[in-house]
Design an enzyme around this catalytic site. Structure first.
Site, short mmCIF file in Angstrom:
data_model
loop_
_atom_site.label_atom_id
_atom_site.label_comp_id
_atom_site.label_asym_id
_atom_site.label_seq_id
_atom_site.Cartn_x
_atom_site.Cartn_y
_atom_site.Cartn_z
N LYS A 1 0.83 -1.20 0.00
CA LYS A 1 0.00 0.00 0.00
C LYS A 1 0.87 1.26 0.00
O LYS A 1 1.87 1.33 0.71
CB LYS A 1 -0.91 0.00 1.25
N GLU B 1 0.78 -4.93 4.34
CA GLU B 1 -0.26 -5.40 5.26
C GLU B 1 -0.71 -6.77 4.82
O GLU B 1 -0.78 -7.04 3.62
CB GLU B 1 -1.49 -4.46 5.19
N LYS B 2 -1.08 -7.59 5.77
CA LYS B 2 -1.70 -8.86 5.41
C LYS B 2 -3.02 -8.56 4.74
O LYS B 2 -3.74 -7.65 5.14
CB LYS B 2 -1.92 -9.72 6.66
N LYS C 1 -15.88 3.58 -2.03
CA LYS C 1 -17.19 3.37 -1.42
C LYS C 1 -18.32 3.75 -2.38
O LYS C 1 -18.21 4.72 -3.11
CB LYS C 1 -17.29 4.22 -0.14
N ASN D 1 -8.92 9.44 8.27
CA ASN D 1 -9.14 10.51 7.31
C ASN D 1 -9.32 11.81 8.09
O ASN D 1 -10.25 11.94 8.89
CB ASN D 1 -10.35 10.22 6.43
N ARG E 1 -10.43 14.82 7.80
CA ARG E 1 -11.26 15.79 7.08
C ARG E 1 -12.71 15.38 7.20
O ARG E 1 -13.02 14.31 7.74
CB ARG E 1 -10.87 15.76 5.60
N VAL F 1 -17.15 12.06 2.77
CA VAL F 1 -18.29 12.04 1.85
C VAL F 1 -19.55 11.57 2.57
O VAL F 1 -20.63 12.18 2.44
CB VAL F 1 -17.98 11.11 0.65
N ARG G 1 -24.28 6.97 -3.11
CA ARG G 1 -23.49 7.94 -3.88
C ARG G 1 -23.97 7.89 -5.33
O ARG G 1 -23.95 6.81 -5.95
CB ARG G 1 -22.01 7.58 -3.85
#
Ligand code: ADP
Ligand code: ADP
Ligand code: MG
Length: 448
Positions: free
Chosen positions: A158, A200-201, A237, A290, A292, A295, A338
């Site tokens: 990542k 990461e796993k 998402k 996050n 901030r 959404v 969304r």
């Protein structure tokens, strides 16, 4: 309190913030690119200033242009919304230098949480559970191969500076890992301007469950419960809900305490979201914070009655939180869809064009946060999210039924949207039973 605030964003989130400013009696200042002259956020703001050509780097990411407008308009503060400059510690620091309040956490909190590998290190030190993997960034191939054989394949590589579901690669074998490392570094450098990656796993079919937190400058930190954001396509998402059908009061207790601990570890202030993955045994692991507004914040607002954006503004102005933890009660259930201008029939290709008709279904228990109206032009330069429909119900079933009703009454013409996908999700039996995970859409709904 502030007299005048600049909104350094566009689309539905700029509209959302301008509305909060109006209700607080604060003068709102919009900024716009060449592509957005006629946009809804420009029409609704008290003042609006041109900041540059359509490409985001020349307008919504153009720090000197935005700071110049802030000075010219004489604003007290800047709200960055999500995306664009919202998680840019440099921008937060520049605001501070110019004596403009950045409506968000300070630059140092943004930086420590924004580099996801650094955030992992901080969480490990503070005993917040993380997914097995490297402590910080990967320094060489050998280290990565060693760690992967220790935790077992498959693993994910990542990007430390990643976001928006991008910069993540899976590796099933050591050979794949070598390849993924090189590719992930290249990709991370070109998208995020930073080649750092971590390991990461890979968790098999986890749920994505996140906690909304609020922290004031007086040191009070509270949480507003969780949202489930497991319904994703390519790690982005699509549909979210508050609360999560998989979280018992006991698990909520444990996870919310971990979320608060995470926020406190970086002296967090303002609104933030701590994201976790949860396995089927109820083990939870921090993935990122996050720093901030998110959404999907309206889903939480619908069940708590808290206006998160107004709290952000109050906190930035130095006021203490309007709520104590015991004031926060969860009432019913909320679902957010969304609405992206994309064509689900054509591999979700962006679908720019003129909106010839824009009518949202309304009625009891419905909220629409939209950046579009009839006549709006969807241009290809920005994120394809154009609106969010949120329904409230006394329970999950009512929220789902209401969403089906609202979508059937909604007419958006001229561009393709993700509404047909939402209709498929809402009628799916496993979804209705709350039986979902982060690969659910791709494995079930998108395959058929
Ligand atoms: P949320 O958790 O609020 O749904 P998303 O991951 O969907 O957040 O991101 C919200 C917006 O911010 C999207 O438009 C996404 O493309 C953008 N975004 C998030 N992180 C980054 C990043 N590191 N770089 C660029 N854009 C980002
Ligand atoms: P971003 O910063 O792009 O939002 P996240 O770390 O929040 O990245 O992960 C985005 C999504 O990718 C998660 O919601 C989940 O679906 C998937 N994901 C991330 N890490 C893992 C993991 N270790 N195992 C399985 N899925 C993962
Ligand atoms: Mg995330």
């Amino acid at each position: 309190m502030f007299n005048k605030v600049l909104v350094a964003n566009r689309g539905e989130i700029a509209v959302r913030i301008i509305r909060a400013l109006k209700e607080l009696g604060i003068t709102s200042v919009a900024v716009f690119s060449e592509a957005d002259e006629d946009s809804l956020h420009v029409q609704l703001a008290d003042e609006a200033y041109y900041i540059g050509p359509a490409q985001a780097v020349k307008s919504y990411l153009n720090v000197p242009a935005i700071i110049e407008v802030a000075g010219k308009a004489g604003v007290d503060a800047i709200h960055p919304g999500y995306g664009f400059l919202s998680e840019n510690p440099h921008f937060a620091a520049v605001c501070e230098t110019w004596g403009i309040e950045f409506i968000g956490p300070n630059a140092s909190s943004i930086e420590r949480m924004g580099y996801k590998s650094m955030a992992r290190e901080i969480m490990i030190k503070n005993e917040v559970p993380v997914i097995p993997g490297t402590e910080g960034s990967i320094s060489n191939e050998e280290q990565a191969l060693g760690k992967a054989s220790e935790i077992g394949y498959p693993v994910l590589v990542k990007a430390a500076a990643g976001g928006g579901g991008r910069g993540i690669r899976i590796a099933n074998t050591p050979d794949e890992l070598k390849e993924a490392l090189a590719a992930a570094k290249r990709e991370a450098q070109s998208i995020f301007g930073n080649a750092e990656v971590y390991l990461e796993k890979f968790l098999e079919n986890p749920r994505h469950i996140e906690f909304q937190v609020l922290a004031d400058k007086q040191g009070n930190v509270i949480h507003l419960g969780e949202r489930e954001s497991s319904l994703q396509r390519r790690r982005q998402k699509i549909l979210e809900e508050a609360l999560s059908p998989a979280v018992s009061p006991e698990l909520r207790d444990k996870m919310s305490q971990a979320a608060i601990k995470a926020a406190k570890a970086v002296n967090y202030t303002n609104a933030g979201t701590v994201e976790f993955l949860v396995d089927k045994h109820g083990n939870f692991y921090f993935i990122e914070m996050n720093t901030r507004i998110q959404v999907e914040h309206p889903a939480t607002e619908m069940i708590t009655g808290v206006d998160i954006v107004k709290e952000q503004i109050r906190i930035a102005a130095g006021q203490p939180l309007s709520y104590k933890q015991e004031d926060i009660k969860f009432n019913g259930w909320a679902i957010e869809c969304r609405i992206n201008a994309e064509d689900p029939e054509k591999n979700f290709m962006p679908s720019p064009g003129t909106i010839t008709k824009c009518e949202f279904g309304l009625g009891s228990g419905v909220r629409v946060d939209s950046g579009i109206q009839t006549g709006s032009e969807i241009k290809p330069y920005y994120d394809s999210l154009v609106a969010k429909i949120v329904t409230w119900g006394k329970d999950r079933e009512e929220a789902i039924n209401r969403m089906q009703r609202v979508l059937s009454e909604t007419k958006i013409e001229g561009v393709q949207t993700t509404i047909p996908l939402h209709q498929k999700i809402l009628t799916n039996e496993s979804f209705q039973n709350g039986d979902i995970h982060t690969r659910f859409l791709e494995d079930n709904i998108l395959k058929s």
